[in-house]
Design an enzyme around this catalytic site. Structure first.
Site, PDB file in Angstrom:
ATOM      1  N   LYS A  90      96.903 116.190  87.355  1.00 31.83           N
ATOM      2  CA  LYS A  90      96.789 114.989  86.290  1.00 31.83           C
ATOM      3  C   LYS A  90      95.743 113.643  85.834  1.00 31.83           C
ATOM      4  O   LYS A  90      95.992 114.012  84.853  1.00 31.83           O
ATOM      5  CB  LYS A  90      98.249 114.096  87.009  1.00 31.83           C
ATOM      6  CG  LYS A  90      98.953 113.255  86.190  1.00 31.83           C
ATOM      7  CD  LYS A  90      99.303 114.152  85.603  1.00 31.83           C
ATOM      8  CE  LYS A  90     100.103 113.163  84.542  1.00 31.83           C
ATOM      9  NZ  LYS A  90     100.664 114.300  82.866  1.00 31.83           N
ATOM     10  N   CYS A 144      91.165 114.380  92.903  1.00 31.73           N
ATOM     11  CA  CYS A 144      91.055 113.485  94.290  1.00 31.73           C
ATOM     12  C   CYS A 144      91.802 112.210  94.428  1.00 31.73           C
ATOM     13  O   CYS A 144      91.300 111.216  93.510  1.00 31.73           O
ATOM     14  CB  CYS A 144      89.806 113.156  95.218  1.00 31.73           C
ATOM     15  SG  CYS A 144      88.647 114.312  95.182  1.00 31.73           S
ATOM     16  N   GLU A 156      98.944 126.340  80.871  1.00 34.21           N
ATOM     17  CA  GLU A 156      98.910 125.944  82.504  1.00 34.21           C
ATOM     18  C   GLU A 156     100.389 125.581  83.713  1.00 34.21           C
ATOM     19  O   GLU A 156     100.109 125.461  84.475  1.00 34.21           O
ATOM     20  CB  GLU A 156      97.975 124.066  82.449  1.00 34.21           C
ATOM     21  CG  GLU A 156      99.905 123.575  81.689  1.00 34.21           C
ATOM     22  CD  GLU A 156      99.255 121.950  81.834  1.00 34.21           C
ATOM     23  OE1 GLU A 156     100.356 120.751  80.697  1.00 34.21           O
ATOM     24  OE2 GLU A 156      98.310 121.329  81.989  1.00 34.21           O
ATOM     25  N   TRP A 195      90.567 117.714  95.750  1.00 38.50           N
ATOM     26  CA  TRP A 195      90.436 118.431  95.120  1.00 38.50           C
ATOM     27  C   TRP A 195      88.965 119.039  94.279  1.00 38.50           C
ATOM     28  O   TRP A 195      88.572 118.828  94.625  1.00 38.50           O
ATOM     29  CB  TRP A 195      90.484 117.697  93.648  1.00 38.50           C
ATOM     30  CG  TRP A 195      91.376 119.158  92.468  1.00 38.50           C
ATOM     31  CD1 TRP A 195      92.106 119.616  92.123  1.00 38.50           C
ATOM     32  CD2 TRP A 195      90.312 119.006  91.242  1.00 38.50           C
ATOM     33  NE1 TRP A 195      92.028 120.366  91.257  1.00 38.50           N
ATOM     34  CE2 TRP A 195      91.122 120.062  90.290  1.00 38.50           C
ATOM     35  CE3 TRP A 195      88.543 119.100  91.045  1.00 38.50           C
ATOM     36  CZ2 TRP A 195      90.040 121.060  89.357  1.00 38.50           C
ATOM     37  CZ3 TRP A 195      88.425 119.684  89.300  1.00 38.50           C
ATOM     38  CH2 TRP A 195      88.932 120.605  89.184  1.00 38.50           C
ATOM     39  N   GLU A 235      99.933 123.166  71.447  1.00 38.22           N
ATOM     40  CA  GLU A 235     100.045 122.370  72.802  1.00 38.22           C
ATOM     41  C   GLU A 235     101.065 123.850  73.305  1.00 38.22           C
ATOM     42  O   GLU A 235     101.252 123.384  74.937  1.00 38.22           O
ATOM     43  CB  GLU A 235     100.976 121.154  71.807  1.00 38.22           C
ATOM     44  CG  GLU A 235     101.961 120.713  73.098  1.00 38.22           C
ATOM     45  CD  GLU A 235     100.575 119.937  74.216  1.00 38.22           C
ATOM     46  OE1 GLU A 235      99.628 120.009  74.443  1.00 38.22           O
ATOM     47  OE2 GLU A 235     101.531 119.137  74.949  1.00 38.22           O
ATOM     48  N   ARG A 246      98.217 114.383  91.425  1.00 34.58           N
ATOM     49  CA  ARG A 246      97.598 114.371  90.541  1.00 34.58           C
ATOM     50  C   ARG A 246      96.239 115.708  90.901  1.00 34.58           C
ATOM     51  O   ARG A 246      95.304 116.115  90.382  1.00 34.58           O
ATOM     52  CB  ARG A 246      96.367 113.075  91.389  1.00 34.58           C
ATOM     53  CG  ARG A 246      96.605 112.188  90.928  1.00 34.58           C
ATOM     54  CD  ARG A 246      96.152 110.597  91.848  1.00 34.58           C
ATOM     55  NE  ARG A 246      94.744 110.597  91.387  1.00 34.58           N
ATOM     56  CZ  ARG A 246      94.497 109.620  90.561  1.00 34.58           C
ATOM     57  NH1 ARG A 246      95.103 108.988  89.729  1.00 34.58           N
ATOM     58  NH2 ARG A 246      93.388 109.489  89.958  1.00 34.58           N
ATOM     59  N   LYS A 260     101.262 124.413  76.935  1.00 31.87           N
ATOM     60  CA  LYS A 260     102.095 124.442  78.504  1.00 31.87           C
ATOM     61  C   LYS A 260     102.305 125.079  78.867  1.00 31.87           C
ATOM     62  O   LYS A 260     102.450 125.378  80.163  1.00 31.87           O
ATOM     63  CB  LYS A 260     103.769 123.266  78.109  1.00 31.87           C
ATOM     64  CG  LYS A 260     103.362 121.936  77.257  1.00 31.87           C
ATOM     65  CD  LYS A 260     103.781 121.452  78.215  1.00 31.87           C
ATOM     66  CE  LYS A 260     102.505 120.468  78.697  1.00 31.87           C
ATOM     67  NZ  LYS A 260     101.553 119.008  78.079  1.00 31.87           N
ATOM     68  N   HIS A 287      93.625 136.898  59.866  1.00 28.46           N
ATOM     69  CA  HIS A 287      91.984 136.740  60.428  1.00 28.46           C
ATOM     70  C   HIS A 287      91.713 137.434  62.048  1.00 28.46           C
ATOM     71  O   HIS A 287      90.668 136.748  62.151  1.00 28.46           O
ATOM     72  CB  HIS A 287      91.500 135.264  59.820  1.00 28.46           C
ATOM     73  CG  HIS A 287      91.600 135.334  58.420  1.00 28.46           C
ATOM     74  ND1 HIS A 287      91.981 135.997  57.541  1.00 28.46           N
ATOM     75  CD2 HIS A 287      93.155 134.284  58.221  1.00 28.46           C
ATOM     76  CE1 HIS A 287      92.139 135.099  56.043  1.00 28.46           C
ATOM     77  NE2 HIS A 287      92.649 134.117  56.643  1.00 28.46           N
ATOM     78  N   ASN A 337      86.107 109.317  95.898  1.00 26.83           N
ATOM     79  CA  ASN A 337      86.269 110.275  94.613  1.00 26.83           C
ATOM     80  C   ASN A 337      85.511 110.578  93.851  1.00 26.83           C
ATOM     81  O   ASN A 337      84.363 109.146  93.788  1.00 26.83           O
ATOM     82  CB  ASN A 337      87.584 109.527  94.373  1.00 26.83           C
ATOM     83  CG  ASN A 337      88.470 109.576  94.858  1.00 26.83           C
ATOM     84  OD1 ASN A 337      89.389 110.384  95.923  1.00 26.83           O
ATOM     85  ND2 ASN A 337      89.690 109.082  94.227  1.00 26.83           N
ATOM     86  N   GLY A 338      85.050 111.463  92.895  1.00 28.48           N
ATOM     87  CA  GLY A 338      84.045 111.527  92.185  1.00 28.48           C
ATOM     88  C   GLY A 338      82.892 112.202  92.191  1.00 28.48           C
ATOM     89  O   GLY A 338      82.967 113.013  93.488  1.00 28.48           O
TER      90      GLY A 338
HETATM   91  C1  AGP Z   1      98.384 118.766  79.700  1.00 29.59           C
HETATM   92  O1  AGP Z   1     100.041 119.296  79.875  1.00 29.59           O
HETATM   93  C2  AGP Z   1      97.212 118.212  80.625  1.00 29.59           C
HETATM   94  N1  AGP Z   1      97.748 117.274  81.510  1.00 29.59           N
HETATM   95  C3  AGP Z   1      96.040 117.679  79.956  1.00 29.59           C
HETATM   96  O2  AGP Z   1      95.497 118.373  79.094  1.00 29.59           O
HETATM   97  C4  AGP Z   1      95.714 116.331  80.109  1.00 29.59           C
HETATM   98  O3  AGP Z   1      96.654 116.198  77.986  1.00 29.59           O
HETATM   99  C5  AGP Z   1      95.133 116.366  79.634  1.00 29.59           C
HETATM  100  O4  AGP Z   1      93.328 116.182  80.848  1.00 29.59           O
HETATM  101  C6  AGP Z   1      94.052 114.820  79.001  1.00 29.59           C
HETATM  102  O5  AGP Z   1      94.710 113.586  80.035  1.00 29.59           O
HETATM  103  P1  AGP Z   1      94.587 112.191  79.106  1.00 29.59           P
HETATM  104  O6  AGP Z   1      95.530 111.633  78.176  1.00 29.59           O
HETATM  105  O7  AGP Z   1      95.069 112.073  80.732  1.00 29.59           O
HETATM  106  O8  AGP Z   1      93.114 111.930  78.672  1.00 29.59           O
END
Ligand code: AGP
Length: 612
Positions: free
Chosen positions: A607, A2, A492, A74, A485, A27, A489, A508, A98-99
């Site tokens: 984000k 949010c 997501e 969100w 990673e 975000r 990527k 394995h 927020n929260g």
């Molecule tokens: C990956 O592309 C993400 N955006 C996500 O995994 C991100 O790295 C994670 O939420 C941690 O965020 P931060 O680095 O702001 O703590």
């Protein structure tokens, strides 16, 4: 997650609120709304979907006002519907939040017993009703908020306005970020300073437990009922580096910004091929005492930590553990004396990482243990930076795309600097070795630039992924985390199911998945594991898997039937993971674009993950 924007001014601020929300879009959110106070009325508009929908509604209804709050939601409690979108209203009070209010259900039961009628399924609505109720005993909106705050359990940031207080915006920070943007004859709030950059570069960063009262010409911040002085800080981030420029997506822009971002990040620590004496100077004594490192992070930042573990142990002989923050915080890990706890986070606000840090600090204090905490972070003003003993900033500039790219590679560069610094202090690495690695580090931006030249070729290969449902990424050593990673990527932003594996683990289990329809991405730098990796490639080919290999130009790996090869310029093996991040980012980006997904704001993701 949010986002909050709010303001009190002399002019109509509906546009400012909408523009602010747009700048928070990255975000992640699913609905948006605003409330403006105008001539004793709360004027509210809320819409499901993009801020553009809300903007249309505001244009159509012409709502205006010089005091207001706005929000991107969100969904956590209740679906993304108009009824659940913020602001929530009770009587003449409007609230954005927020929260999470963890005890909302019991508060709701009490309020319903008092006759309050709920129109949403959100936890937020209790706050609006509670403040409305408290106003029965006091005419002061600030005082009513003060009475309500102790009743709320959880992490939250609030923006509150009332029709009878047309020059007053109340805000609360308790576990969720909130900044005040200081203007001239007008003041603003936001959960992220980026939202306010077009209006001001002067900010007050609220601390946990702060309640603030903003009018057009004054800002008062209170903690525990006492007025306190929070400094105004000037930010030099410009509006332009938070815009897409000529790029189609923020993610692509941020991929291309990596050479410069790495250069910026390492420049702060280096003098020629040596570490600057003043680099992390305040940490020298603490670093001399540490006997091990514990890294805590989430997502991409966790992958950066995994790579750093190899570096800490191989280069400077220092034991290093890495753990996902959401696990670390709940499993009561043993807090060990003389440990350096390193949080890695792009945002510095990730709820799990922050909670793990705070819990570690609390438990270390309870046992009088001597630990050192440190943050590697892209946001200088973030909670983590403020709450750890030391910090090392990645100077990547604002990262807007949800998928982390330049934040990741600059984290790696920063982690290498940290490893070298600690090794130097502990004398577990020679100055000659440091100079060799630093020389290679300086060279990395150029190698990345050359790697970016492969963009068209990677685009061509990405066409072969568009129809796929699954994909494997394989690497060994420091490229095992790059495989993780790469898979993160791809899943997501393209929504293709992808898994990353240490190539040695293939037989394995995951080898059972390999068939004609399984693309397998291989990370093949020129390192000690190359021959073993080549055997793993054979295993995949023998089962009909199609290989997509990012290989060192001198690896001897050649394209053949069902084996596509993109050559990566030769790079020092230690720093190769920084460079090999780039082709997997480009691959994911192009596959996502071809599949027509919302690249910068992929579905269901945010984000900055500021709630659990
Ligand atoms: C990956 O592309 C993400 N955006 C996500 O995994 C991100 O790295 C994670 O939420 C941690 O965020 P931060 O680095 O702001 O703590």
């Amino acid at each position: 997650m949010c986002g909050i924007v709010g303001g009190v001014a002399e002019r109509n601020i509906s546009n400012i609120l909408i523009e602010g929300l747009k700048r928070l879009e990255y975000r992640g959110y699913d609905s948006a709304g605003l409330a403006l106070i105008n001539q004793g009325q709360v004027l509210r508009e809320r819409r499901v979907g993009k801020v553009a929908n809300l903007e249309q509604a505001v244009l159509a209804s012409q709502v205006s006002g010089s005091l207001g709050i706005a929000h991107t939601r969100w969904a956590t409690h209740g679906k993304p519907t108009e009824e659940n979108a913020h602001p929530h209203i009770s009587g003449n009070v409007a609230v954005v939040h927020n929260g999470i209010i963890e005890n909302y259900q019991e508060l709701k039961d009490d309020l319903e017993a008092l006759g309050y009628v709920f129109t949403s399924q959100t936890d937020t609505e209790v706050v609006a009703h509670l403040i409305n109720d408290a106003l029965k005993t006091t005419p002061s909106l600030l005082e009513a908020t003060r009475q309500v705050v102790p009743q709320l359990k959880g992490a939250y940031a609030l923006g509150i306005v009332h029709t009878d207080h047309p020059d007053e915006l109340i805000t609360v920070r308790e576990g969720s970020p909130l900044v005040i943007g200081v203007g001239i004859g007008e003041n603003f709030i936001s959960s992220d300073q980026l939202a306010l950059l077009p209006i001001t570069n002067r900010f007050i960063y609220l601390e946990e437990g702060d309640i603030a009262r903003l009018t057009r010409n004054s800002i008062e911040v209170f903690i525990d009922g006492q007025l306190i002085d929070r400094p105004v800080k000037e930010l030099d981030a410009t509006v332009s580096n938070a815009s897409k420029g000529e790029y189609k997506h923020y993610m692509l822009k941020e991929i291309y910004e990596q050479p410069e971002a790495i250069k910026q990040t390492i420049s702060q620590a280096l003098n020629g091929n040596a570490l600057r004496e003043d680099f992390l100077a305040s940490a020298i004594q603490d670093f001399a005492n540490i006997q091990q490192v514990q890294i805590i992070a989430c997502g991409t930042s966790y992958h950066a930590g995994m790579i750093a573990k190899y570096w800490f142990e191989q280069l400077i002989d220092l034991p290093c553990q890495v753990e996902i923050a959401s696990e670390f915080r709940y499993r009561s890990p043993v807090i060990v004396n003389n440990t350096l706890y390193v949080c890695i986070s792009q945002s510095g606000e990730t709820a799990d990482t922050l909670a793990a840090l705070r819990d570690t600090q609390k438990r270390a204090a309870a046992k009088s243990l001597n630990i050192t905490t440190m943050t590697i972070c892209n946001v200088a003003t973030s909670s983590m930076v403020r709450e750890t003993n030391h910090s090392l900033l990645t100077l990547a500039g604002p990262e807007i795309g949800v998928a982390s790219t330049k934040a990741f590679t600059t984290q790696l560069a920063a982690l290498m600097l940290l490893v070298l610094k600690i090794g130097q202090i502990k004398q577990t690495i020679s100055d000659t070795q440091i100079a060799e690695i630093v020389a290679e580090l300086w060279h990395t931006p150029k190698v990345i630039l050359d790697t970016l030249q492969n963009d068209k070729e990677i685009l061509r290969l990405s066409e072969l992924f568009v129809e796929k449902q699954h994909c494997l990424f394989l690497g060994r050593g420091t490229h095992f985390p790059i495989a993780l990673e790469g898979a993160l990527k791809l899943k997501e932003i393209s929504y293709i199911h992808a898994e990353g594996y240490a190539a040695g683990e293939l037989k394995h289990g995951p080898l059972a998945l390999v068939d004609n329809d399984m693309p397998v991405v291989i990370l093949a730098p020129q390192d000690d594991m190359l021959d073993k990796l080549k055997s793993n490639m054979e295993e995949v080919q023998a089962r009909g898997g199609e290989l997509f290999v990012f290989a060192d130009e001198n690896s001897g790996i050649k394209a053949k039937d069902r084996q596509h090869v993109v050559y990566v310029p030769s790079v020092n093996a230690i720093l190769a993971p920084i460079v090999y991040s780039v082709p997997v980012q480009l691959l994911s980006y192009h596959v996502a674009v071809l599949r027509g997904t919302d690249v910068d704001q992929p579905r269901n993701l945010a984000k900055s993950v500021t709630v659990e």
